[in-house]
Design a protein around this motif. Structure first.
Motif, short mmCIF file in Angstrom:
data_model
loop_
_atom_site.label_atom_id
_atom_site.label_comp_id
_atom_site.label_asym_id
_atom_site.label_seq_id
_atom_site.Cartn_x
_atom_site.Cartn_y
_atom_site.Cartn_z
N MET A 1 0.84 -1.20 0.00
CA MET A 1 0.00 0.00 0.00
C MET A 1 0.87 1.25 0.00
N ASP A 2 0.52 2.23 -0.85
CA ASP A 2 1.12 3.55 -0.82
C ASP A 2 0.39 4.32 0.27
N GLN A 3 0.99 4.40 1.46
CA GLN A 3 0.28 4.96 2.60
C GLN A 3 -0.09 6.43 2.39
N LEU A 4 0.82 7.21 1.80
CA LEU A 4 0.52 8.62 1.57
C LEU A 4 -0.63 8.79 0.59
N ALA A 5 -0.63 7.98 -0.47
CA ALA A 5 -1.74 8.04 -1.44
C ALA A 5 -3.04 7.65 -0.76
N ALA A 6 -2.99 6.65 0.12
CA ALA A 6 -4.19 6.20 0.84
C ALA A 6 -4.70 7.30 1.76
N MET A 7 -3.77 7.99 2.43
CA MET A 7 -4.17 9.10 3.30
C MET A 7 -4.83 10.21 2.50
N ARG A 8 -4.24 10.55 1.35
CA ARG A 8 -4.82 11.59 0.51
C ARG A 8 -6.22 11.19 0.03
N ALA A 9 -6.38 9.93 -0.33
CA ALA A 9 -7.69 9.44 -0.78
C ALA A 9 -8.70 9.54 0.35
N PHE A 10 -8.32 9.11 1.55
CA PHE A 10 -9.21 9.18 2.71
C PHE A 10 -9.62 10.62 3.00
N THR B 1 -11.43 3.43 -3.51
CA THR B 1 -12.04 2.49 -2.56
C THR B 1 -11.00 1.54 -2.00
N LYS B 2 -10.17 0.99 -2.86
CA LYS B 2 -9.14 0.05 -2.43
C LYS B 2 -8.13 0.71 -1.50
N LEU B 3 -7.74 1.96 -1.81
CA LEU B 3 -6.79 2.68 -0.97
C LEU B 3 -7.34 2.89 0.44
N VAL B 4 -8.60 3.30 0.52
CA VAL B 4 -9.20 3.54 1.83
C VAL B 4 -9.35 2.24 2.61
N GLN B 5 -9.75 1.17 1.93
CA GLN B 5 -9.86 -0.13 2.59
C GLN B 5 -8.50 -0.60 3.11
N SER B 6 -7.46 -0.40 2.32
CA SER B 6 -6.11 -0.78 2.74
C SER B 6 -5.66 0.05 3.94
N LEU B 7 -6.03 1.33 3.94
CA LEU B 7 -5.67 2.19 5.06
C LEU B 7 -6.36 1.73 6.34
N GLU B 8 -7.64 1.38 6.23
CA GLU B 8 -8.36 0.87 7.39
C GLU B 8 -7.72 -0.42 7.91
#
Length: 309
Positions: free
Chosen positions: A1-10, A34-41
């Motif tokens: 997971m690209d954590q920064l990208a996931a944070m930006r998406a969230f 959707t996938k980024l936010v799910q991965s972040l969770e």
């Protein structure tokens, strides 16, 4: 997971209220968001968003996480900008929203100067008189007159809008010239300006020597856009209370005549506004500075009333 990208998406999902608008704002496919936010969770091991078929809401953990992440992303963006300021190329797209009259009379005629200075910056100019939702629509900045009621936004005052009353000679030939604001409630029509969201038509306000009047006059037509408002005035459909900079060219050529000149009609601040949690990128910074300078020295905006003589 690209954590920064996931944070930006969230963050963008929280700010826009759903995954579809977040995907549009980030120019990223919705399934990816959707996938980024799910991965972040999964990464933080807690549920950040409640999802239904109609809406997305933030959980208590998600709200706390959002507050920290917004500051973190802003710090990262500021750090990146400070490290690359000297060698950074000013390029990319800016989404800017402005009123119709300011766009056609001031900004667009001067835009070749901005392009000559910053040829790699593209301006996506939204032109309308409706209030833009900066966060939900992914707008970088807006130029708007009046009081800024949303205290969460950053507003830089760049000019003042002076108002006046005028009418077409054809209208005055039919109805005569009003001598007092109260005449507008009896023997005259005005051009109505209608709010896009509420449908409410603005009153006409007057003040002179301590005497004040808020006039709800009859109108033949009410419109919700500045250029249409001027077209209605030029067609002789009524008296118009309008910014001086919009009326001035028509006052010079005689297509409009000033009326009720002894009555003050208000001065409104003009601001360039942008979200506080959106990093002021180099390209946005130079545009904000350019637009502030443009409006500060614009000859039309310096006019306070009808031409002399």
């Amino acid at each position: 997971m690209d954590q920064l990208a996931a944070m930006r998406a969230f963050v963008r999902v929280v700010e826009t209220g759903n995954f579809t608008r977040a995907a549009e704002a980030l120019d990223t496919p919705k399934p990816t968001i959707t996938k980024l936010v799910q991965s972040l969770e999964g990464h933080v091991r807690t549920k950040l968003l409640n999802r239904t078929t109609r809406r997305v809401t933030v959980t208590p953990d998600g709200a706390a996480y959002y507050e920290r992440v917004v500051r973190l992303i802003a710090d990262i963006d500021e750090l990146d900008a400070s490290m690359t300021m000297s060698q950074a190329s000013l390029q990319g797209r800016l989404r800017v929203d402005v009123g119709t009259a300011a766009a056609s009379l001031i900004i667009l005629p001067a835009l070749p100067d901005f392009h000559a200075r910053y040829p790699e910056i593209q301006i996506d100019l939204g032109v309308s008189d409706r209030p833009a939702d900066l966060i939900a629509e992914g707008v970088d900045c807006v130029v708007r007159a009046g009081t800024i009621t949303d205290q969460s936004l950053v507003a830089r005052r760049i000019a003042e809008i002076h108002m006046m009353n005028c009418a077409a000679p054809s209208y005055l030939a039919r109805h005569g010239e009003p001598r007092h604001p109260l005449d507008l409630e009896k023997d005259h029509h005005v051009i109505g300006f209608m709010h896009l969201r509420t449908g409410r038509v603005e009153t006409y306000d007057f003040a002179s020597n301590g005497e004040q009047h808020e006039i709800r006059a009859r109108y033949v037509v009410a419109v919700n856009e500045g250029n249409a408002f001027m077209a209605a005035a030029l067609a002789g459909l009524g008296i118009a209370q309008v910014p001086v900079f919009m009326a001035y060219p028509y006052l010079l050529d005689g297509r409009l005549k000033p009326v009720l000149t002894e009555w003050a009609t208000g001065v409104y601040p003009l601001h360039v506004v942008y979200p506080p949690n959106r990093h002021l990128s180099n390209k946005l910074r130079v545009f904000v500075d350019w637009i502030a300078d443009l409006f500060a020295r614009d000859g039309l905006l310096k006019k306070r009333g009808a031409p002399e003589g």
